[in-house]
Design a protein around this motif. Structure first.
Motif, mmCIF file in Angstrom:
data_model
loop_
_atom_site.group_PDB
_atom_site.id
_atom_site.type_symbol
_atom_site.label_atom_id
_atom_site.label_comp_id
_atom_site.label_asym_id
_atom_site.label_seq_id
_atom_site.Cartn_x
_atom_site.Cartn_y
_atom_site.Cartn_z
ATOM 1 N N GLU A 86 0.856 -1.178 0.000
ATOM 2 C CA GLU A 86 0.000 0.000 0.000
ATOM 3 C C GLU A 86 0.895 1.232 0.000
ATOM 4 O OE1 GLU A 86 -3.439 1.901 2.913
ATOM 5 O OE2 GLU A 86 -2.406 0.084 3.496
ATOM 6 N N PHE A 87 0.491 2.260 -0.705
ATOM 7 C CA PHE A 87 1.224 3.523 -0.682
ATOM 8 C C PHE A 87 0.520 4.457 0.287
ATOM 9 C CE2 PHE A 87 2.442 1.597 -4.674
ATOM 10 C CZ PHE A 87 3.825 1.726 -4.610
ATOM 11 N N VAL A 88 1.286 5.075 1.168
ATOM 12 C CA VAL A 88 0.732 5.918 2.222
ATOM 13 C C VAL A 88 1.521 7.220 2.313
ATOM 14 C CG1 VAL A 88 -0.085 3.954 3.585
ATOM 15 C CG2 VAL A 88 2.201 4.869 3.998
ATOM 16 N N ALA A 122 -3.124 -2.806 9.892
ATOM 17 C CA ALA A 122 -4.071 -3.754 10.479
ATOM 18 C C ALA A 122 -3.625 -5.204 10.296
ATOM 19 C CB ALA A 122 -5.450 -3.554 9.864
ATOM 20 N N ALA A 123 -2.821 -5.462 9.279
ATOM 21 C CA ALA A 123 -2.390 -6.829 8.985
ATOM 22 C C ALA A 123 -0.946 -6.810 8.493
ATOM 23 C CB ALA A 123 -3.298 -7.435 7.920
ATOM 24 N N ASP A 124 -0.345 -7.992 8.425
ATOM 25 C CA ASP A 124 1.012 -8.098 7.905
ATOM 26 C C ASP A 124 1.045 -7.589 6.471
ATOM 27 O OD1 ASP A 124 1.636 -9.235 10.297
ATOM 28 O OD2 ASP A 124 2.164 -11.207 9.495
ATOM 29 N N GLY A 125 2.099 -6.876 6.140
ATOM 30 C CA GLY A 125 2.249 -6.344 4.798
ATOM 31 C C GLY A 125 3.219 -5.172 4.812
ATOM 32 N N VAL A 126 3.249 -4.460 3.712
ATOM 33 C CA VAL A 126 4.208 -3.377 3.507
ATOM 34 C C VAL A 126 3.474 -2.122 3.051
ATOM 35 C CG1 VAL A 126 6.172 -2.648 2.100
ATOM 36 C CG2 VAL A 126 6.068 -4.979 2.965
ATOM 37 N N GLN A 127 3.862 -0.990 3.623
ATOM 38 C CA GLN A 127 3.362 0.316 3.205
ATOM 39 C C GLN A 127 4.567 1.168 2.826
ATOM 40 O OE1 GLN A 127 1.303 1.671 6.706
ATOM 41 N NE2 GLN A 127 -0.570 0.601 6.153
ATOM 42 N N ILE A 128 4.433 1.940 1.765
ATOM 43 C CA ILE A 128 5.538 2.787 1.302
ATOM 44 C C ILE A 128 5.080 4.230 1.235
ATOM 45 C CG2 ILE A 128 7.103 3.305 -0.614
ATOM 46 C CD1 ILE A 128 7.108 0.319 -1.268
ATOM 47 N N ASP A 129 5.876 5.101 1.856
ATOM 48 C CA ASP A 129 5.675 6.546 1.762
ATOM 49 C C ASP A 129 6.786 7.061 0.844
ATOM 50 O OD1 ASP A 129 5.583 9.303 2.021
ATOM 51 O OD2 ASP A 129 5.334 9.272 4.205
#
Length: 174
Positions: A50-52, A70-77
């Motif tokens: 997800e991009f944040v 909320a769950a395992d995963g990756v977010q990129i700013d």
């Protein structure tokens, strides 16, 4: 036929099918397009990326707040070059650049790892170096929890080879 009814030109036409057949065929078509684009079905289904954008926090430090995933995963700013990763009840904040030559890292969801597209260095979900040209693990940012947020100090980038203990401590247990 009455004068208000349109002729049924498709009576007996083989193109007419039921809704399930149509949806099945469209699903196959979409899967074929993904494969043609180089995506395997397992990768197409597993894209926890997800991009944040972080919210700048007040204070003297350059801190940005991100909602706890909320769950395992990756977010990129992309704006702040920060990766937020959550795995097995632990959250990390990484620099987006590969420590080898500063190329933007990519998340490979099918393998649950980060990879440098330039020289193929690979890293585990916790940022530890697996293999490739890099000589150290991914750089981590100092991170802390503040209620429902993770606060990342983008001025404090930690290198494993400079202070291994501080680097290992740069995480939040959820």
């Amino acid at each position: 036929m009455t004068q208000h009814e349109a002729p049924d030109d498709c009576t007996g036409c083989e193109a007419l099918g039921d809704r399930r057949a149509f949806l099945r065929d469209m699903g196959r078509l979409a899967l074929g397009a993904l494969v043609a684009a180089g995506m395997t079905p397992s990768v197409a289904r597993a894209l926890p990326l997800e991009f944040v954008s972080g919210r700048r926090e007040g204070g003297a430090r350059n801190e940005h707040a991100y909602p706890i995933p909320a769950a395992d995963g990756v977010q990129i700013d992309k704006d702040e070059s920060v990766i937020i990763a959550r795995s097995a009840g632990v959250a990390y904040a990484f620099g987006l650049a590969c420590p080898h030559q500063n190329t933007a890292l990519r998340w490979d969801a099918s393998e649950s790892r980060f990879q440098c597209p330039k020289h193929k260095s690979r890293y585990r979900m916790d940022g530890e170096f697996i293999e490739g040209r890099a000589t150290r693990s991914m750089d981590r940012y100092a991170i802390r929890r503040d209620g429902a947020n993770l606060v990342v100090d983008v001025d404090k980038l930690l290198r494993e080879d400079d202070d291994a203990a501080e680097w290992k401590a740069a995480l939040v247990r959820l």
